[in-house]
Design an enzyme around this catalytic site. Structure first.
Site, short mmCIF file in Angstrom:
data_model
loop_
_atom_site.label_atom_id
_atom_site.label_comp_id
_atom_site.label_asym_id
_atom_site.label_seq_id
_atom_site.Cartn_x
_atom_site.Cartn_y
_atom_site.Cartn_z
N LYS A 1 0.85 -1.20 0.00
CA LYS A 1 0.00 0.00 0.00
C LYS A 1 0.88 1.25 0.00
CE LYS A 1 -3.84 2.03 2.66
NZ LYS A 1 -4.65 1.91 3.91
N SER B 1 -9.76 -0.66 7.26
CA SER B 1 -9.21 -0.47 5.91
C SER B 1 -8.47 -1.67 5.33
CB SER B 1 -8.26 0.73 5.89
OG SER B 1 -8.99 1.93 5.88
N SER C 1 -9.64 1.68 3.03
CA SER C 1 -8.80 2.45 2.14
C SER C 1 -7.78 1.60 1.36
CB SER C 1 -8.04 3.51 2.94
OG SER C 1 -7.16 2.90 3.85
#
Lengths: 488, 97
Positions: free
Chosen positions: A78, A177, A153
């Site tokens: 990420k 997330s 997210s």
């Protein structure tokens, strides 16, 4: 065997046997990314040169019989996790072009384990969101239905694993997330106990809630990444100096496991098809020998308001550092204050909204009414979990109240977006750990996630329960349409 | 009911060093009020005897040896800065003449 669609643990075995080289697999993955990611948009940065260098080095080590745990395995990270020499934006224009001078601890751990880094995945800006629609760059598509969000997210990581564009991935989970996008994309996502994963080099959103998590197509894949990255780091003062149990030799035997079903998680707003699938999954756990009982987490309904005071408050402090002086672009104004304000206009609307909310909650005259109250209710929510774990080993619940929603549906209504995390964020306020494991599909063919929550530092128990469930049901063998399109 | 005035929204924006447009101020006035209304749910709890929790896991006074270690190279520290001069971050003048 098509290596691009193998699981991480299958690939690892093939690499060790010498059936395939890391360079060949890495090239195949990069080809898939070139072909498929123009439409899916999982990756913000593709590190093709670095990946091929790492793969070549891994092949040399593999030939020598080196058995580092992820040697030669291509994974994704990420873009909120710092990678030395590789752009790291946190999905924000305010960090466009930022190149970290050092690796996050978890990235160093991946490197030490021999992993190959394919690239950096899309995220809602500073991890603030549940759909990747708040990314400063673009929205990632759900591999099961490209008109829908992948969740967020960590939506880029979840979608990449679901689409076969990475064998596993790292994300972060501040309010859900990792678990929520795992649920939306039909993969396994683990959010370890706060303090289990070092936050060193992870760009801060809400420091008392942020935690790195791992994605895999199977429970074993997710566990392998967790095993390779978890553990104490003295550079993070909230890191827990506790041994990490072996999560790679779990059996999936759950006879006698005490499973609690919180009645507050099955309420209005839960989609009927999600409830049906989760209840069926809980029956499956019982059929496997688990001792299932109803429990209560009485302060659940306060989780959302507590979270939306504490997380923005911490964010407003953490994001104060973005002033255009030490890193990131600068927009010059008429004086130094104007320059700071103009530069901070590079934040997107959700980030501004949360900075505003947090600044208000911490401001003189409102601190006790909002932030102070939220910290007290956080205590009550923590105590709910502590009491529950006196009687059960694992809590079973839905991960998110719905399946993946259409792109644009909730983008203009912040509160409706926040509701996507209503079942995940109480965990972040507490000292529990948890994961999402696929438990079926709705009538539109969209994945549904079962959330399993465990006690402090008890990731092994939730992984083992998820493994038992996965072995009995096999949902992980249903490939996303994008994954399937890559099979030859 | 928490209803923020536009003046309050402007004040918060100033505290947060955010230069908001008139349109943003109008939108945030509505949206922040809605979230704060939702937060009013917490008022139904009696919290007089409850201690606050700032963290998930309670840890205190984590100590480490105060060893001297190499710092990051200066060029690495300055690499991402918008402007530098003489190995320092360059900003506009803070103090008046």
């Amino acid at each position: 065997m098509d290596y691009a669609t193998a699981t991480l643990t299958e690939l690892r075995a093939s690499l060790r046997r010498g059936d395939v080289t890391s360079v060949a697999v890495t090239e195949a993955m990069l080809d898939r990314i070139v072909t498929l990611d123009n439409s899916l948009r999982c990756y913000l940065t593709i590190t093709d040169e670095l990946a091929l260098e790492q793969a070549a080095a891994a092949d040399v080590r593999l030939a020598r019989g080196d058995d580092a745990p992820l040697l030669g395995v291509p994974v994704a990270i990420k873009d909120i996790i710092a990678t030395a020499g590789v752009p790291t934006t946190a999905g924000s224009k305010i960090l466009e072009g930022f190149i970290p001078p050092y690796n996050a601890h978890v990235v160093d751990r991946l490197a030490a384990a021999g992993a190959v880094i394919l690239g950096k995945t899309n995220t809602d800006e500073f991890a603030m969101g549940s759909s990747t629609e708040n990314s400063g760059y673009f929205t990632t598509r759900n591999p099961w239905d490209t008109s829908r969000v992948p969740g967020g997210s960590s939506g880029g990581s979840a979608a990449a694993v679901s689409a076969g564009l990475a064998f596993g991935a790292l994300g972060t989970d501040t309010g859900g997330s990792v678990r929520q996008p795992a649920s939306f994309c039909g993969v396994v996502g683990l959010r370890p106990t706060y303090g289990r994963m070092s936050r060193w080099g992870v760009i801060a959103f809400a420091s008392s809630l942020d935690q790195v998590g791992t994605f895999g197509r199977t429970v074993a894949d997710c566990a392998a990444l967790f095993q390779a990255t978890a553990g104490y780091d003295r550079r993070d003062s909230t890191s827990l100096d506790a041994p990490v149990p072996d999560c790679e030799t779990l059996t999936g035997d759950i006879h006698g496991l005490r499973v609690g079903v919180p009645r507050e998680y099955f309420v209005e707003g839960l989609a009927p098809e999600v409830e049906q699938a989760v209840r069926a999954a809980i029956e499956q756990l019982a059929a496997l020998g688990a001792d299932v009982r109803e429990i209560t987490l009485p302060h659940t309904r306060y989780g959302l308001p507590v979270y939306y005071l504490i997380a923005p408050a911490e964010a407003s402090a953490n994001l104060g550092r973005y002033d255009g002086v030490r890193y990131g672009p600068r927009v010059n104004g008429k004086d130094v204050i104007d320059t700071v304000e103009q530069t901070r206009s590079l934040f997107g609307p959700e980030v501004k909204r949360r900075i505003m909310l947090g600044t208000y909650a911490l401001s003189a005259g409102y601190y006790d009414e909002f932030y102070g109250r939220a910290l007290k209710v956080r205590t009550l929510i923590k105590q709910d979990f502590q009491r529950a774990f006196e009687g059960v080993d694992v809590i079973a619940a839905p991960t998110s109240p719905t399946t993946a929603f259409p792109i644009g549906e909730r983008a203009t209504d912040p509160l409706s977006m926040y509701l996507a995390d209503i079942y995940t964020l109480p965990l972040n306020l507490s000292a529990a750990c948890g994961l999402s494991v696929p438990c079926g599909f709705d009538s539109a063919g969209l994945p549904i996630g079962l959330q399993l929550i465990g006690n402090t530092l008890d990731e092994a128990t939730v992984l083992n329960a998820a493994l038992g469930y996965e072995q009995a049901t096999g949902w992980h063998r249903v490939a996303s349409p994008v994954m399937a399109s890559g099979e030859r | 009911m928490a209803h923020l005035s536009q003046a309050e929204v402007r004040k918060i924006a100033h505290l947060a060093r955010l230069a908001l447009t008139e349109e943003e101020i109008a939108v945030f006035q509505v949206q922040l009020s809605a979230v704060l209304d939702y937060a009013a749910l917490l008022n139904e709890l009696d919290l007089d005897d409850v201690q606050p929790s700032a963290h998930a896991v309670t840890q205190q006074n984590i100590m480490r040896p105060d060893d001297v270690e190499p710092s990051m190279a200066l060029e690495d520290v300055l690499y991402n800065a918008a402007e530098t001069q003489d190995d320092q971050f360059l900003i506009q003048s803070v103090l008046d003449e």
